[in-house]
Design an enzyme around this catalytic site. Structure first.
Site, short mmCIF file in Angstrom:
data_model
loop_
_atom_site.label_atom_id
_atom_site.label_comp_id
_atom_site.label_asym_id
_atom_site.label_seq_id
_atom_site.Cartn_x
_atom_site.Cartn_y
_atom_site.Cartn_z
N ASP A 89 -1.33 13.08 -76.79
CA ASP A 89 -2.04 13.92 -77.74
C ASP A 89 -2.11 13.15 -79.06
O ASP A 89 -1.26 12.32 -79.34
CB ASP A 89 -1.24 15.22 -77.89
N GLY A 91 -1.71 13.90 -82.17
CA GLY A 91 -0.86 14.25 -83.30
C GLY A 91 -1.54 15.23 -84.23
O GLY A 91 -0.88 15.88 -85.03
N GLY A 92 -2.85 15.36 -84.11
CA GLY A 92 -3.59 16.27 -84.99
C GLY A 92 -3.04 17.68 -84.95
O GLY A 92 -2.69 18.25 -85.98
N PHE A 93 -2.89 18.22 -83.76
CA PHE A 93 -2.45 19.61 -83.62
C PHE A 93 -1.07 19.81 -84.25
O PHE A 93 -0.84 20.81 -84.95
CB PHE A 93 -2.44 20.01 -82.14
N ASP A 143 -8.22 14.75 -84.73
CA ASP A 143 -9.17 15.76 -85.21
C ASP A 143 -8.46 16.72 -86.15
O ASP A 143 -7.23 16.75 -86.20
CB ASP A 143 -9.75 16.55 -84.02
N GLN A 194 -14.52 20.90 -81.52
CA GLN A 194 -13.92 21.97 -82.33
C GLN A 194 -15.03 22.94 -82.76
O GLN A 194 -16.18 22.77 -82.39
CB GLN A 194 -13.22 21.37 -83.55
N GLY A 221 -8.65 23.67 -80.12
CA GLY A 221 -8.74 24.84 -80.99
C GLY A 221 -8.92 26.16 -80.26
O GLY A 221 -9.31 27.16 -80.86
N ASP A 271 -3.39 21.35 -69.78
CA ASP A 271 -1.97 21.12 -70.08
C ASP A 271 -1.45 22.36 -70.78
O ASP A 271 -2.21 23.07 -71.44
CB ASP A 271 -1.78 19.92 -71.03
N CYS A 309 7.70 28.67 -50.36
CA CYS A 309 7.43 27.62 -51.35
C CYS A 309 8.07 26.31 -50.86
O CYS A 309 9.21 26.31 -50.41
CB CYS A 309 8.01 28.00 -52.71
N CYS A 311 8.84 23.69 -52.62
CA CYS A 311 9.48 22.88 -53.68
C CYS A 311 10.94 22.60 -53.33
O CYS A 311 11.56 23.33 -52.56
CB CYS A 311 9.35 23.56 -55.04
N CYS A 314 13.30 25.74 -53.88
CA CYS A 314 13.23 26.86 -52.94
C CYS A 314 13.74 26.49 -51.55
O CYS A 314 14.16 27.36 -50.79
CB CYS A 314 11.80 27.39 -52.86
N HIS A 340 10.69 24.47 -60.25
CA HIS A 340 9.89 25.36 -59.40
C HIS A 340 8.56 25.68 -60.08
O HIS A 340 7.50 25.65 -59.44
CB HIS A 340 10.64 26.65 -59.06
ZN LIG Z 1 9.75 26.83 -55.34
#
Ligand SMILES: [Zn+2]
Length: 377
Positions: A89, A91-93, A143, A194, A221, A271, A309, A311, A314, A340
């Site tokens: 990113d 850094g603006g935000f 930005d 923006q 934004g 994200d 699941c 993962c 789980c 998870h």
């Molecule tokens: Zn899981």
């Protein structure tokens, strides 16, 4: 290097080839602000939970440990031992949301570090230099992130400046990528749209930046306090004006429902801190809604977080055990929930890609939303 492989309505299934490997889209980038996903998640963990892209933050890494330190250690990939794509990113935000006193000038922003209060200046060139030192796969343009309630005259001026800053980012990135000691001379640059919730400003800005031939386009934004309806209205308006043959990234979004809706409107990069932040508070995602593992009803519950699941969590641990860890404030409890949750998001993106390929995205979305009612199970 970016190809749309399939379309279903506006939803797109794409592939971005980078110097650090392929990104299959739609993709959810896993947020590791300071070069680590909060919740004690390691690089080895990321390999096990289908993470495609790690996202780190320019501002945070600039103030600590310092991008010059990361460069001397060979760049972010070597530093955190992650060989797949990284997006940084700009850094603006953070400059606009975290830093204390700040002054915005044409050249950039003067502000104080949120760590030690020291004075920092960051403009388009500085942001590009930091991101070049970090050597991420994808750099984001610097930005201004105006408040979502900024009035129209302010928003117009701000967006014009963001366009001028984008031109400077592009020029600086070109220069940096040509230097002999640049770690990643093939660093990509995404521009950011923006304009708050003003459709006409958004569209005008989208047309301007679309003409600048960047590697990808983000919508910034949003998800900063406006209603979901406003967010979807802006996406409906602005996405058609961003180049179809480039990645489309909706920054900081969001809930599973937000992602499902945005994919349907042509977005393919996302994200958000939700899966890790919620995990650290014992809130876990399932296809039947979110669970709060602190709840007493899980005290004797020997089932995994979600039955079926795949993962690593789980397949091993019970709700009752994870609840105990959370109650005892054992770090492992948070870690298991975060893993998870990230797996849940990454798997949903896999399902989304498959549904777009098969041409049944609308059915998939409706079915997924109908089950995620938010009730406890
Ligand atoms: Zn899981």
């Amino acid at each position: 290097m970016y190809k749309v492989l399939a379309r279903d309505g506006l939803a797109k299934r794409g592939r971005l080839q980078t110097v650090h490997g392929v990104i299959e889209t739609p993709v959810f980038m896993n947020v590791g602000t300071a070069a680590a996903i909060k919740g004690a998640v390691s690089t080895e963990d990321l390999q096990r939970i289908k993470t495609q892209v790690e996202l780190s933050n320019t501002y945070h890494l600039h103030v600590r440990p310092g991008d010059d330190v990361v460069k001397r250690l060979g760049g972010l990939h070597k530093f955190m031992v992650w060989d797949k794509p990284i997006l940084t990113d700009s850094g603006g935000f953070q400059v606009f949301s975290l830093a204390g006193l700040r002054r915005i000038k044409e050249e950039g922003v003067y502000f104080n570090s949120h760590i030690d209060g020291r004075k920092i200046f960051m403009g388009p060139e500085e942001s590009m230099q930091i991101q070049s030192n970090l050597a991420s796969t994808i750099a984001m343009a610097f930005d201004e992130c105006p408040s979502s309630v900024a009035d129209r005259p302010y928003m117009e001026k701000s967006v014009e400046r963001t366009t001028r800053w984008l031109g400077r980012c592009k020029e600086e990135m070109r220069r940096l990528n040509g230097l002999p000691d640049t770690i990643n001379p093939r660093q990509l640059l995404f521009g950011i749209n923006q304009g708050g919730i003003y459709e006409d400003i958004r569209i005008r800005h989208a047309k301007e930046i679309a003409a600048m031939d960047l590697d990808g386009y983000a919508i910034g934004g949003l998800a900063v306090g406006e209603s979901h309806e406003d967010m979807y209205r802006i996406l409906d308006a602005v996405v058609p004006y961003l180049p179809e043959d480039k990645p489309t990234y909706l920054m900081g979004v969001g809930t599973p429902a937000n992602i499902l809706e945005a994919v349907d409107r042509g977005v393919d990069f996302f994200d958000c801190v939700y899966p890790s932040r919620n995990g650290r508070h014992g809130h876990v995602y399932t296809n039947q809604g979110k669970l709060n593992l602190f709840n007493a009803r899980y005290e004797l519950d020997g089932r995994p977080i979600e039955e079926g699941c795949g993962c690593p969590i789980c397949r091993t641990y019970s709700r009752a055990y994870i609840r105990h860890l959370l109650k005892a404030k054992e770090m492992l409890g948070m870690r298991l929930c975060v893993l998870h949750n990230l797996y849940f998001y990454n798997t949903m993106m896999e399902e989304i890609r498959e549904a777009v390929e098969k041409g049944c995205y609308r059915e998939y979305k409706a079915d997924k939303l109908a089950h995620m009612t938010g009730r406890e199970v």
